[in-house]
Design a protein around this motif. Structure first.
Motif, PDB file in Angstrom:
ATOM      1  N   ILE A 200       0.930  -1.257   0.003  1.00 47.57           N
ATOM      2  CA  ILE A 200      -0.112  -0.022   0.002  1.00 47.57           C
ATOM      3  C   ILE A 200       0.866   1.294  -0.019  1.00 47.57           C
ATOM      4  CG2 ILE A 200      -1.846   1.375   1.076  1.00 47.57           C
ATOM      5  CD1 ILE A 200      -2.754  -1.105   2.607  1.00 47.57           C
ATOM      6  N   LEU A 225      -2.084   2.357   8.252  1.00 46.40           N
ATOM      7  CA  LEU A 225      -2.098   1.080   7.261  1.00 46.40           C
ATOM      8  C   LEU A 225      -0.859   0.218   7.028  1.00 46.40           C
ATOM      9  CD1 LEU A 225      -4.087   3.037   4.217  1.00 46.40           C
ATOM     10  CD2 LEU A 225      -5.047   1.145   5.931  1.00 46.40           C
ATOM     11  N   LYS A 257      -0.710  -2.987  -4.564  1.00 52.95           N
ATOM     12  CA  LYS A 257      -2.180  -3.417  -4.614  1.00 52.95           C
ATOM     13  C   LYS A 257      -2.915  -2.173  -4.254  1.00 52.95           C
ATOM     14  CE  LYS A 257      -1.243  -8.025  -2.900  1.00 52.95           C
ATOM     15  NZ  LYS A 257      -0.131  -8.117  -2.360  1.00 52.95           N
ATOM     16  N   ALA A 258      -2.451  -1.010  -3.662  1.00 54.44           N
ATOM     17  CA  ALA A 258      -3.283  -0.058  -3.391  1.00 54.44           C
ATOM     18  C   ALA A 258      -2.615   1.213  -3.399  1.00 54.44           C
ATOM     19  CB  ALA A 258      -4.374  -0.202  -2.183  1.00 54.44           C
ATOM     20  N   CYS A 279      -5.195  -1.006  -7.384  1.00 56.98           N
ATOM     21  CA  CYS A 279      -6.403  -0.505  -7.249  1.00 56.98           C
ATOM     22  C   CYS A 279      -5.647   1.015  -6.850  1.00 56.98           C
ATOM     23  CB  CYS A 279      -6.919  -1.110  -5.871  1.00 56.98           C
ATOM     24  SG  CYS A 279      -8.112  -0.154  -5.115  1.00 56.98           S
ATOM     25  N   TYR A 297     -11.780   3.782  -6.403  1.00 62.05           N
ATOM     26  CA  TYR A 297     -12.726   4.298  -5.242  1.00 62.05           C
ATOM     27  C   TYR A 297     -12.167   5.749  -4.979  1.00 62.05           C
ATOM     28  CZ  TYR A 297     -13.459  -0.544  -4.720  1.00 62.05           C
ATOM     29  OH  TYR A 297     -13.636  -1.816  -5.044  1.00 62.05           O
ATOM     30  N   ILE A 299     -13.294   9.594  -3.063  1.00 59.90           N
ATOM     31  CA  ILE A 299     -14.449  10.576  -2.327  1.00 59.90           C
ATOM     32  C   ILE A 299     -14.057  12.024  -2.664  1.00 59.90           C
ATOM     33  CG2 ILE A 299     -14.917  11.605  -0.089  1.00 59.90           C
ATOM     34  CD1 ILE A 299     -14.244   8.901   1.319  1.00 59.90           C
ATOM     35  N   GLU A 313     -12.000   5.736  11.526  1.00 56.78           N
ATOM     36  CA  GLU A 313     -12.749   4.623  10.840  1.00 56.78           C
ATOM     37  C   GLU A 313     -11.956   3.116  11.078  1.00 56.78           C
ATOM     38  OE1 GLU A 313     -15.955   4.772  10.354  1.00 56.78           O
ATOM     39  OE2 GLU A 313     -16.028   2.404   9.755  1.00 56.78           O
ATOM     40  N   LEU A 314     -10.659   3.503  10.718  1.00 55.41           N
ATOM     41  CA  LEU A 314      -9.635   2.408  10.703  1.00 55.41           C
ATOM     42  C   LEU A 314      -9.317   2.116  12.104  1.00 55.41           C
ATOM     43  CD1 LEU A 314      -7.228   3.363   7.653  1.00 55.41           C
ATOM     44  CD2 LEU A 314      -8.851   1.452   7.830  1.00 55.41           C
TER      45      LEU A 314
ATOM     46  N   LEU B 240     -16.016   4.092   2.133  1.00 58.91           N
ATOM     47  CA  LEU B 240     -14.795   3.842   1.830  1.00 58.91           C
ATOM     48  C   LEU B 240     -14.112   2.534   2.232  1.00 58.91           C
ATOM     49  CD1 LEU B 240     -12.758   4.826  -0.740  1.00 58.91           C
ATOM     50  CD2 LEU B 240     -11.759   6.073   0.990  1.00 58.91           C
ATOM     51  N   VAL B 241     -13.965   2.734   3.586  1.00 55.86           N
ATOM     52  CA  VAL B 241     -12.997   1.784   4.286  1.00 55.86           C
ATOM     53  C   VAL B 241     -13.645   0.208   4.144  1.00 55.86           C
ATOM     54  CG1 VAL B 241     -12.672   0.800   6.571  1.00 55.86           C
ATOM     55  CG2 VAL B 241     -12.161   3.301   6.039  1.00 55.86           C
ATOM     56  N   LEU B 243     -15.701  -0.683   1.479  1.00 56.96           N
ATOM     57  CA  LEU B 243     -15.307  -0.973   0.151  1.00 56.96           C
ATOM     58  C   LEU B 243     -13.997  -1.356   0.142  1.00 56.96           C
ATOM     59  CD1 LEU B 243     -17.016   1.835  -1.776  1.00 56.96           C
ATOM     60  CD2 LEU B 243     -17.777  -0.421  -2.106  1.00 56.96           C
ATOM     61  N   LEU B 244     -13.100  -0.772   0.630  1.00 68.14           N
ATOM     62  CA  LEU B 244     -11.517  -1.255   0.384  1.00 68.14           C
ATOM     63  C   LEU B 244     -11.268  -2.539   1.060  1.00 68.14           C
ATOM     64  CD1 LEU B 244      -9.579   2.160   0.877  1.00 68.14           C
ATOM     65  CD2 LEU B 244     -10.373   0.906  -1.235  1.00 68.14           C
ATOM     66  N   ARG B 245     -12.144  -2.859   2.256  1.00 67.82           N
ATOM     67  CA  ARG B 245     -12.064  -4.036   2.989  1.00 67.82           C
ATOM     68  C   ARG B 245     -12.621  -5.223   2.405  1.00 67.82           C
ATOM     69  NH1 ARG B 245     -12.682  -1.835   8.968  1.00 67.82           N
ATOM     70  NH2 ARG B 245     -10.895  -1.529   9.342  1.00 67.82           N
ATOM     71  N   GLU B 247     -14.671  -5.337  -0.648  1.00 70.49           N
ATOM     72  CA  GLU B 247     -14.867  -5.491  -2.133  1.00 70.49           C
ATOM     73  C   GLU B 247     -13.392  -5.624  -2.767  1.00 70.49           C
ATOM     74  OE1 GLU B 247     -17.784  -3.020  -4.471  1.00 70.49           O
ATOM     75  OE2 GLU B 247     -16.038  -2.430  -5.582  1.00 70.49           O
ATOM     76  N   ALA B 248     -12.637  -4.545  -2.314  1.00 73.27           N
ATOM     77  CA  ALA B 248     -11.176  -4.480  -3.079  1.00 73.27           C
ATOM     78  C   ALA B 248     -10.308  -5.466  -2.294  1.00 73.27           C
ATOM     79  CB  ALA B 248     -10.570  -3.008  -3.032  1.00 73.27           C
ATOM     80  N   VAL B 250      -7.919  -4.712   0.025  1.00 68.75           N
ATOM     81  CA  VAL B 250      -6.617  -4.154  -0.047  1.00 68.75           C
ATOM     82  C   VAL B 250      -6.283  -3.898   1.187  1.00 68.75           C
ATOM     83  CG1 VAL B 250      -6.494  -3.594  -2.507  1.00 68.75           C
ATOM     84  CG2 VAL B 250      -7.286  -2.107  -0.932  1.00 68.75           C
ATOM     85  N   ILE B 251      -7.101  -3.672   2.314  1.00 72.53           N
ATOM     86  CA  ILE B 251      -6.820  -3.407   3.704  1.00 72.53           C
ATOM     87  C   ILE B 251      -7.527  -4.518   4.665  1.00 72.53           C
ATOM     88  CG2 ILE B 251      -6.246  -0.897   3.525  1.00 72.53           C
ATOM     89  CD1 ILE B 251      -8.948  -0.358   4.423  1.00 72.53           C
TER      90      ILE B 251
END
Ligand SMILES: Cc1cc2nc3c(=O)[nH]c(=O)nc-3n(C[C@H](O)[C@H](O)[C@H](O)COP(=O)(O)OP(=O)(O)OC[C@H]3O[C@@H](n4cnc5c(N)ncnc54)[C@H](O)[C@@H]3O)c2cc1C
Lengths: 316, 252
Positions: A200, A225, A257-258, A279, A297, A299, A313-314, B240-241, B243-245, B247-248, B250-251
């Motif tokens: 990432i 991350l 990957k991202a 991605c 993706y 925003i 959020e993470l 978004l988080v 989706l990234l978890r 669907e994609a 990647v995290i």
């Protein structure tokens, strides 16, 4: 015989070397793969190479302690001539792409640069590489027998070492005098995971507002991350971040990957360094910013609000 | 001393690439002198402005239309141009044979070349030219000074940057940071129209391409383009988080 030039650092073959082996094996040519190790005190590199190549040539000499384009080109050309190599594979690193043209001229051979695919069609080498700031894939061809190929880092899978070591041979080389005198070095330092190898990459542009903004938003998210940090040239020019983090035409090429782009407009020179990422995620307040055209993706919003919310959020 | 600066004419950065009849179509797009080559012209001018007694020659080996790019170099301040007019797309190794012959004929002592031009993404021309001339080279140079016949400077290496020293004659390839190229002023544009551009044909140099281009393709990776509205930052971030978890993936 196919010759690969082993790229190494800190007593170990680099990942790019393992990728060269894969590219070389894919040619299915007779004579196997010979690895050439150039350096000083490189016994451990050579034994590593012996597990992936069919034969290892080792030129271990104090004269080879530091890379030099003319010395490296002379060494490789000499080995190729004596060993009757017909294809030489070199990693597409900065140094590899710097000395390989000299080898091609010395051997009067074609140079296939920075290839992402490679095959042998009845003695004709066929390859693909990117052009036009990595927007175009060009197919190229060279008549053999002799050709020099530089291989784009990350384009081929790394070969898995075997369990038996192949033979090693010491070679003596007649090396030219160095004419480029290196008087100082500034090593890139970063306690982080390498930008070009990270899964990432969190990358920031002028939209983060300031050096502090970069630390808070980009570094903050990257820490969360476990990601590497990238930056645009605008950010590097403003001295918010070191050049070693720059992604793009005149910086590094990454393919994670991202790739998470924060406050980055998406100029073609920047995209050329990251548009092959698996991605792409973009955060930008301008819905029309070009970066959204290649994003999976995104925003549309102010990075100062969105990024802290993502970090929050993470953490949940 | 004579300085040769190599010029390629490339797509303007704002233009998109188009493929037609198996090649990249340049004829209907805005073309400019490559930005990496601009650094070379600018640096040659600066060496002169800092006291080097230099004649600066801009060289292009390219189709007729590339004269515009050469004129830009002349308008920036180069003294004259050489244009080897050809529609043959030569690879860097073949092209370097032409550059080397011209460098010898002109008795050039310093050659500037873009680190990586925006059309072929190649790094090879500078180094290949240096090899043909048996000159040393410094690549990806971002700082340069000339004292007598000694060049000192800085350049980008594999990991980090290096300070170097090098004696002329030499080839230098450019990198961002070397300088800020000037814009041609109107009076200089007017003056440049009278400057000489010597035309030559490729036949005279006896070179042939070493590579064949068998096709080009614009491979656009299909992107999902799931763009969320960020008016409600918390909601957008959470979506978004997810989706990234999920669907994609990647995290984690
Ligand atoms: C020869 C050459 C080589 C180059 N090489 C490179 C290279 O290697 N790498 C590179 O990156 N560039 C390179 N460039 C420069 C490139 O052309 C662009 O200038 C640069 O990439 C722009 O960086 P940026 O996206 O950070 O800045 P900008 O283009 O200024 O974009 C900033 C973005 O942030 C957004 N924004 C602003 N505020 C906010 C906010 N509060 N919230 C959300 N979004 C916000 C804006 O909408 C805008 O889209 C090169 C140029 C040349 C000529």
């Amino acid at each position: 015989m196919i010759l690969i030039v082993v790229e190494h650092a800190n007593g170990k073959a680099s990942k790019s070397t393992y990728e060269l082996v894969t590219a070389a094996r894919g040619l299915h040519r007779e004579g196997g793969v010979t690895a050439l190790v150039l350096g000083s005190g490189v016994a451990s590199v050579a034994s590593g190479a012996a597990l992936i190549a069919d034969q290892v040539l080792v030129a271990d000499s104090p004269e080879l302690a530091q890379y030099d384009p003319e010395v490296w080109a002379a060494a490789v050309a000499q080995i190729a001539t004596e060993g009757e190599a017909h294809t030489i594979l070199i990693a597409g690193s900065r140094s590899g792409r710097e000395y390989s043209p000299r080898v091609a001229v010395k051997l009067d051979a074609p140079l296939l640069e920075d290839v992402i695919s490679l095959k042998d069609e009845g003695g004709v080498l066929q390859a693909e590489h990117y052009t036009f700031l990595a927007r175009v894939t060009e197919r190229i061809e060279a008549e053999g027998p002799m050709a020099i190929v530089t291989v784009k880092p990350g384009a081929f899978a790394a070969a898995t070492p075997g369990s038996t070591a192949s033979d090693q041979f010491d070679v003596d080389l007649i090396l030219p005098k160095r004419r480029l005198t290196i008087t100082g070095r500034t090593q890139e330092k970063s306690g982080r995971i390498s930008l070009t190898e990270a899964d990432i990459v969190v990358s920031g542009g002028r939209g983060v507002g300031s050096a502090e903004g970069f630390t808070q938003l980009v570094e903050g998210l990257a820490n969360q991350l476990g990601a590497a940090i990238g930056a645009t040239r605008a950010v590097v020019d403003a001295d918010w971040r070191p050049y070693s983090e720059q992604v793009g035409q005149t910086g590094k090429t990454v393919q994670p990957k991202a790739y998470i782009a924060i406050g980055i407009s998406g100029a073609v020179q920047h995209l050329s360094g990251m548009n092959k990422s698996k991605c792409i995620v973009a955060i930008n307040k301008d819905a029309e910013a070009p970066i959204f055209k290649i994003a999976d993706y995104g925003i549309v919003g102010d990075v100062k609000e969105i990024v802290p919310a993502i970090i929050q959020e993470l953490r949940k | 001393m004579r300085i040769l600066t190599l010029i390629r004419q490339v797509l303007d950065a704002e233009e998109s690439v188009r493929v037609r009849n198996g090649t990249v179509d340049l004829e209907s797009s805005k073309l400019v002198m490559d930005a990496m080559d601009e650094y070379g012209v600018e640096e040659a001018l600066r060496l002169r402005e800092r006291g080097a007694d230099a004649e600066i020659i801009a060289l292009a080996i390219a189709p007729v239309r590339a004269e515009d790019a050469l004129r830009t170099a002349l308008a920036m301040g180069a003294d004259r141009g050489i244009h080897v007019v050809t529609d043959v797309a030569l690879d860097a190794i073949a092209l370097s044979a032409v550059v080397a012959q011209i460098a010898r004929a002109e008795q050039a002592e310093l050659i500037f070349c873009g680190g990586q031009q925006a059309d072929w993404d190649s790094h090879a021309l500078g180094a290949a030219t240096a090899e043909r001339l048996q000159w040393p080279q410094a690549t990806w140079t971002n700082a340069l000074e000339l004292n007598g016949t000694v060049l000192t400077g800085k350049h980008e290496a594999d990991e980090g940057s290096e300070s170097f020293e090098l004696s002329l004659p030499a080839v230098v390839t450019t990198q961002q940071g070397l300088n800020e190229p000037r814009y041609p002023t109107l009076p200089n544009i007017m003056k440049s129209k009278k400057k000489e551009i010597r035309k030559e044909t490729l036949d005279a140099f006896g070179v042939a391409p070493k590579l064949k281009v068998t096709g080009v393709e614009i491979q656009v990776k299909e992107r999902l383009k799931k763009i969320l509205d960020g008016k409600d930052a918390t909601a957008a971030a959470s979506q978004l988080v997810q989706l990234l978890r999920d669907e994609a993936r990647v995290i984690s």
